[in-house]
Design a protein around this motif. Sequence first.
Motif, PDB file in Angstrom:
ATOM      1  N   TYR B  46     -35.050  19.720   7.866  1.00  9.45           N
ATOM      2  CA  TYR B  46     -36.100  18.692   7.916  1.00  9.45           C
ATOM      3  C   TYR B  46     -37.459  19.278   7.536  1.00  9.45           C
ATOM      4  N   ARG B  49     -37.782  20.071   4.094  1.00  8.72           N
ATOM      5  CA  ARG B  49     -37.594  18.883   3.247  1.00  8.72           C
ATOM      6  C   ARG B  49     -36.392  19.060   2.331  1.00  8.72           C
ATOM      7  N   TYR B  53     -33.611  15.124   3.829  1.00  9.39           N
ATOM      8  CA  TYR B  53     -34.931  15.101   4.442  1.00  9.39           C
ATOM      9  C   TYR B  53     -36.044  15.312   3.415  1.00  9.39           C
ATOM     10  N   ASN B  55     -37.919  13.492   2.008  1.00  6.02           N
ATOM     11  CA  ASN B  55     -39.162  12.729   2.203  1.00  6.02           C
ATOM     12  C   ASN B  55     -39.731  12.850   3.606  1.00  6.02           C
ATOM     13  N   SER B  56     -39.370  13.910   4.292  1.00 11.14           N
ATOM     14  CA  SER B  56     -39.839  14.022   5.688  1.00 11.14           C
ATOM     15  C   SER B  56     -41.318  14.328   5.737  1.00 11.14           C
TER      16      SER B  56
END
Lengths: 675, 144
Positions: B46, B49, B53, B55-56
Amino acid sequence: MTSPDLVLVGPYDYLLAALSVIIAILASYAALDFARLVTSAQGRARFRWLIGGASAMGFGIWSMHYIGMLAFRLPIPVQYDWPTVLLSLLAAILASAIALFLVQGLVVLRSALARIQRGISELEVAKRELHRKATFVELLQVVAVAANETTSVEAALKFTLDRVCEHTEWLVGHVYSFSQGKKTELISSKIWHLENAVQFEAFRQATESTPLAIGVGLPGRIAESGKPAWIPDINQDTNFPRKKLAADLGVKGAFGFPILAQGEVVAVLEFFSRNIEEPDSELLTVMSNIGAQLGQVVERSRAQQELARKTEARYQLLVEQLPAVPYVAEPGAEGEWLYVSPRIESMLGFSPAEWIADRHLWFRQVHPEDRGGALAEEKALEERGEAFHCEYRMLARDGSIVWIYDAAALVPDATSGRPLQHGVLFDISERKRAKQELASKAEELARSNAELELIAYVASHDLQEPLRMVASYTQLLARRYKGKLDAEADEFIGFAVDGATRMQQLIQDLVSYSRLTTRGKALNLTQAEVACNSAIENLQESVKESNAQVSVGTLPEVFADARQLTQLFQNLIGNAIKYRNERRPEICVAATPNGKEWIFSVQDNGIGIQPQYFERIFQIFQRLHTRKEYSGTGIGLAVCRKIVERHGGRIWVESQHGKGSTFLFTIPQTERAEK
Amino acid sequence: MNSRTIEILLVEDNPGDARLTLEACKEGSVLNNFTVMKDGVEVLAYLRRQSQYANSVQPDRILLDPNLPKKDGREVFTEIKADERLRNIPVVVLTTSAAEEGIARAYSRHANCYITKPVDLNQFLRVVQSIESFWLTLVKLPSQ
């Protein structure tokens, strides 16, 4: 008066001549008689006889001459001058007197001479006697000296036989003793003095092979009576078994005497002579004395033997009682064993004889795994003389394993000087076993502790998470929905939250209780005062809140786990503050010595405790009040007891309900002497 | 006072605990947006990214429970601090009991702070809120 060539011859009166002869005979007889009487008479009598005798003899001799003269009838007238005649008579008497006196003197002289001679011969006899006595004394002395200096009874006996035979010139001397233990039979000790060994060979052999019963033979008689005895002629004696043999050798006389030790006959000496000997009391006395001397030798020898035997027995006992086996061997793994204690047999099952016989036995029996170590040590000893210490296993005869501790050193041999290994073997199997048991028990303990620790951890960690969920959410519920649900719901939530919180606390308490042991630290020298003050610090809030007055006396130094000691004080003082009544809490902490321990006290003026609860309060989770009255889980005093017990003491309470309580606990005093 | 919503990444595998933290923060004054991750590996993905993920959002703060499945919390922590791009994000370690303090202390050189999750809810709320105040009012963070 007449001319030489005129010879006058006259007729001879033969009757007168005969008369003169008779008178001569009588006079001689009288003279001899008188002479005897004179010599035998004494003093005055002798003198009277002398005069009388002289007179008679003188008259006799004169008259003999006178009458003889008268017998001559001369043709010429003869006239006698009477004064001259009387004078001649007197002369005769005088001459007789002189003669008698002389004779008497001679006789006296002779008897005196005879007496002197007798005296001289008596002196000779006495001298001989003295000389004989002297030689006896010398004999006795010589034997006595030899007896004192002798190293053995046998030597003393032989010496005695030789000296006596020398002195008496007897042919044979021999000693009889009692056969081992049997006091009823005499056997030859094989100690002899033989003038002619070859000649007496048969006699000797016969004697040595024949035991004599008490009372039989000369020695038998002596053994029975305990007195010396004499056979002047053995041929005449009925109680002499060796008569024939002896007689053939020309032995005639026999003599013997006993050796007495503590009043008992221990041996009999016998002697034989070629002469018929008459009993000699002198010799008997001397022999008795010699017997006594030898008796002392025997006694001394016996005492020494007894002592040696006792010492040997004691030593043997000691060696056998030792839990160790001493040994002496040549250095090296295959060195010959010279000595090993009999205890080796009970240790490994091999007798000392087997150890000594087989020099490879030791190495064979050492456990294969331990041989390396043992060999290395052996090498170090042999080559560098380093002291040998080794633990190794040995296989006993039955195959069982015995742990041995072997300690040895090199000691030069007393006679040869070569170095020998003197050592001791200990059976340490028991010790090893105990150690292993201890190790395994310690392991078990550690495992047990680890398990407890694990449980405590689980309790503290894994249990608390769900508990936290319950507690937190019920609290959240309480927050969010207070007033939004009905009153009952509020109550239920209240109980739930309360329960969860309490469970939390209980678990915490349990965990800390268990950790008292598993996380307990070793006891070190601790200042109790410091621990106490530390506890009071921690209780600052409650102290302030209650306005408590805490006074601390002089507290000693003790062996303790500082943290736990602090906790102990904290719990007790905390309780003292907590369980107060309306009065201002006054708390005293003190310590008094009592023998080998200190008694600490925490005294308060609080609510007190009733006697029936004195014991219960120390039990885990036991409380005397509700939570509403006083907070707490009831673990405080249980913790205190655990801590006190861990420190080697005990805890109890004295109290008066309503007045206050004093909690007392003991801790052993530090022994400064151990430093 | 910051008007922006604070992005908080909560790494917690226990849903009960996660919810509690969320509720506690809700009562605070600040608007927080929570992302909850349960898994150490997922967390790193996360943050970096990666994959799904991509677009976390980078969090402003990370609340980390050290006991995580798969990747240990400690490892996650170490990796975060090793990563240049992630290093600057303040990490608050949440321990559950005093027993773990020892472990937490090991973090102390690198963790920005650690707190013990108290049993008592009220206490917990207080702690969480004080953390809020601390970060928001007193601390200036390097801008992203």
